[in-house]
Design an enzyme around this catalytic site. Structure first.
Site, mmCIF file in Angstrom:
data_model
loop_
_atom_site.group_PDB
_atom_site.id
_atom_site.type_symbol
_atom_site.label_atom_id
_atom_site.label_comp_id
_atom_site.label_asym_id
_atom_site.label_seq_id
_atom_site.Cartn_x
_atom_site.Cartn_y
_atom_site.Cartn_z
ATOM 1 N N SER A 140 -81.422 10.320 -25.523
ATOM 2 C CA SER A 140 -82.591 10.454 -26.413
ATOM 3 C C SER A 140 -83.835 10.495 -25.538
ATOM 4 O O SER A 140 -83.797 10.039 -24.373
ATOM 5 C CB SER A 140 -82.655 9.232 -27.338
ATOM 6 O OG SER A 140 -83.900 9.170 -28.002
ATOM 7 N N TYR A 153 -82.118 -0.228 -29.052
ATOM 8 C CA TYR A 153 -81.767 1.199 -29.112
ATOM 9 C C TYR A 153 -82.308 1.929 -27.880
ATOM 10 O O TYR A 153 -81.580 2.655 -27.199
ATOM 11 C CB TYR A 153 -82.315 1.840 -30.395
ATOM 12 C CG TYR A 153 -82.046 3.321 -30.452
ATOM 13 C CD1 TYR A 153 -80.752 3.801 -30.649
ATOM 14 C CD2 TYR A 153 -83.070 4.258 -30.268
ATOM 15 C CE1 TYR A 153 -80.488 5.174 -30.668
ATOM 16 C CE2 TYR A 153 -82.817 5.628 -30.287
ATOM 17 C CZ TYR A 153 -81.519 6.078 -30.495
ATOM 18 O OH TYR A 153 -81.258 7.428 -30.504
HETATM 19 N N1 LIG Z 1 -81.859 12.058 -35.062
HETATM 20 C C1 LIG Z 1 -82.661 11.712 -34.067
HETATM 21 O O1 LIG Z 1 -83.910 11.663 -34.197
HETATM 22 C C2 LIG Z 1 -82.074 11.414 -32.712
HETATM 23 C C3 LIG Z 1 -82.932 11.457 -31.595
HETATM 24 C C4 LIG Z 1 -82.401 11.185 -30.348
HETATM 25 C C5 LIG Z 1 -81.065 10.895 -30.197
HETATM 26 N N2 LIG Z 1 -80.246 10.855 -31.303
HETATM 27 C C6 LIG Z 1 -78.838 10.514 -31.101
HETATM 28 O O2 LIG Z 1 -78.041 11.562 -31.599
HETATM 29 C C7 LIG Z 1 -76.740 11.065 -31.902
HETATM 30 C C8 LIG Z 1 -76.295 11.609 -33.239
HETATM 31 O O3 LIG Z 1 -77.135 11.104 -34.248
HETATM 32 P P1 LIG Z 1 -77.670 11.979 -35.463
HETATM 33 O O4 LIG Z 1 -79.128 12.104 -35.306
HETATM 34 O O5 LIG Z 1 -76.875 13.211 -35.627
HETATM 35 O O6 LIG Z 1 -77.451 10.942 -36.643
HETATM 36 P P2 LIG Z 1 -76.467 10.948 -37.924
HETATM 37 O O7 LIG Z 1 -76.725 12.147 -38.744
HETATM 38 O O8 LIG Z 1 -76.655 9.596 -38.515
HETATM 39 O O9 LIG Z 1 -75.012 11.075 -37.291
HETATM 40 C C9 LIG Z 1 -74.393 10.000 -36.652
HETATM 41 C C10 LIG Z 1 -72.931 10.324 -36.445
HETATM 42 O O10 LIG Z 1 -72.325 9.190 -35.788
HETATM 43 C C11 LIG Z 1 -71.239 8.747 -36.573
HETATM 44 N N3 LIG Z 1 -71.100 7.290 -36.531
HETATM 45 C C12 LIG Z 1 -72.046 6.363 -36.819
HETATM 46 N N4 LIG Z 1 -71.521 5.123 -36.766
HETATM 47 C C13 LIG Z 1 -70.202 5.289 -36.453
HETATM 48 C C14 LIG Z 1 -69.129 4.404 -36.253
HETATM 49 N N5 LIG Z 1 -69.269 3.076 -36.392
HETATM 50 N N6 LIG Z 1 -67.919 4.906 -35.917
HETATM 51 C C15 LIG Z 1 -67.738 6.243 -35.790
HETATM 52 N N7 LIG Z 1 -68.727 7.134 -35.960
HETATM 53 C C16 LIG Z 1 -69.933 6.671 -36.294
HETATM 54 C C17 LIG Z 1 -71.545 9.172 -38.002
HETATM 55 O O11 LIG Z 1 -70.337 9.324 -38.737
HETATM 56 P P3 LIG Z 1 -69.780 8.315 -39.871
HETATM 57 O O12 LIG Z 1 -70.967 7.690 -40.526
HETATM 58 O O13 LIG Z 1 -68.979 9.220 -40.728
HETATM 59 O O14 LIG Z 1 -68.941 7.344 -39.124
HETATM 60 C C18 LIG Z 1 -72.213 10.523 -37.767
HETATM 61 O O15 LIG Z 1 -71.239 11.526 -37.646
HETATM 62 C C19 LIG Z 1 -76.846 9.536 -31.830
HETATM 63 O O16 LIG Z 1 -76.290 9.093 -30.620
HETATM 64 C C20 LIG Z 1 -78.352 9.295 -31.841
HETATM 65 O O17 LIG Z 1 -78.702 8.107 -31.186
HETATM 66 C C21 LIG Z 1 -80.722 11.125 -32.542
#
Ligand SMILES: NC(=O)c1ccc[n+]([C@@H]2O[C@H](COP(=O)([O-])OP(=O)(O)OC[C@H]3O[C@@H](n4cnc5c(N)ncnc54)[C@H](OP(=O)(O)O)[C@@H]3O)[C@@H](O)[C@H]2O)c1
Length: 258
Positions: A140, A153
């Site tokens: 991130s 985080y």
């Molecule tokens: N969105 C942002 O602004 C942002 C910015 C920088 C970095 N990121 C990073 O990007 C990555 C993906 O996040 P996203 O933004 O796409 O968010 P998201 O839409 O909430 O997706 C998160 C994914 O992780 C899975 N997950 C969460 N908890 C889990 C668990 N206990 N076991 C297995 N799977 C789990 C969820 O699936 P289930 O709920 O079905 O388990 C979902 O598929 C993360 O590492 C996040 O830190 C996001």
């Protein structure tokens, strides 16, 4: 023989977009998350592509081992591991229940580390040599400075970035690459899960498809760090040169209510 990509957190957001891209590129997909229904929906959307589902809570202590053993038992070799699953939590450190913060560390740090470790030898010895092999770790822009009100985080993502950069150097002559994808705010369920929907972080977001595409292309080119978007690139560069205390205050401003 077609290559295999393991994608954690593929039930939504950035991971789901990664899955679409790797499927289009001809990979067999192994998609992991807790939401079986959402994984099945993606599997049927990607009809015609080989997609294997693993339903697994990645906060469990032995989650990575279970995923690895499941894949080995099926006789599969994985060429690409995309450590994408993760979440954040917004609030003061002392106010967020400790167990929730430790769960976050288990998925963002422990499982990511363990999956990288389990699959590395296989990736190095993979019979398919003429395709990109390696790891994409989703870090991130939070990795570049301390983040008051999302302290654990930000620290977890600093770990992911540091680990990725170190492994990239360790592996430089092996044909296995490591890419840290460092998105800024992206329009996914992240903010809902983090209880950060009303913070300034959500003022400007990118789409998960643009973020995933930048990560995919960066990985194919063997880039070590990918920061999608000029604004995020400038912010991350500024964070490097600002005094850490000032960078932390700016992060606090962004992590606070609008
Ligand atoms: N969105 C942002 O602004 C942002 C910015 C920088 C970095 N990121 C990073 O990007 C990555 C993906 O996040 P996203 O933004 O796409 O968010 P998201 O839409 O909430 O997706 C998160 C994914 O992780 C899975 N997950 C969460 N908890 C889990 C668990 N206990 N076991 C297995 N799977 C789990 C969820 O699936 P289930 O709920 O079905 O388990 C979902 O598929 C993360 O590492 C996040 O830190 C996001």
């Amino acid at each position: 023989m077609i290559p295999t990509a393991l994608i954690t957190g593929a039930s939504g957001g950035i991971g789901k977009e990664m899955a679409r891209l790797f499927a289009k590129a001809g990979y067999h997909l192994i998609i992991v998350a807790r939401s079986e229904e959402k994984l099945k929906q993606l599997q049927s959307e990607l009809d015609g592509h080989q997609v294997t589902i693993i339903v697994q809570d990645l906060t469990e202590a032995d989650a990575a081992k279970k995923v690895y053993e499941n894949i080995r038992a099926a006789g599969r070799t994985v060429e690409v591991v995309i450590n994408n699953a993760g979440f954040g939590l917004n609030g003061y450190f002392e106010d967020i229940p400790l167990e929730e913060q430790l769960e976050m560390l288990r998925i963002n740090v422990h499982t990511l580390t363990a999956l990288s470790h389990y699959f590395l030898k296989d990736m190095k010895n993979a019979p398919l040599r003429n395709i990109p092999r390696g790891i994409i770790n989703v870090a991130s822009t939070a990795a570049f400075q301390p983040g008051p009100k999302m302290a654990v985080y930000y620290a977890s993502k600093a770990y992911v970035l540091s680990l990725s950069e170190a492994l990239a150097v360790e592996l430089r002559e092996t044909g296995v690459t490591v890419t840290a994808l460092c998105p800024g705010a992206t329009a996914t369920n992240f903010f809902k899960t983090a209880r950060a929907e009303h913070t300034r972080l959500t003022n400007r977001t990118m789409t998960p498809s643009i973020v995933a595409k930048a990560g995919f292309l960066g990985f194919v080119k063997g880039k070590r760090i990918v920061i999608p978007g000029l604004r995020n690139q400038t912010g991350s560069l500024a964070a490097k040169f600002l005094p850490r205390s000032l960078a932390a205050k700016l992060a606090l401003y962004m992590d606070s209510e609008r």
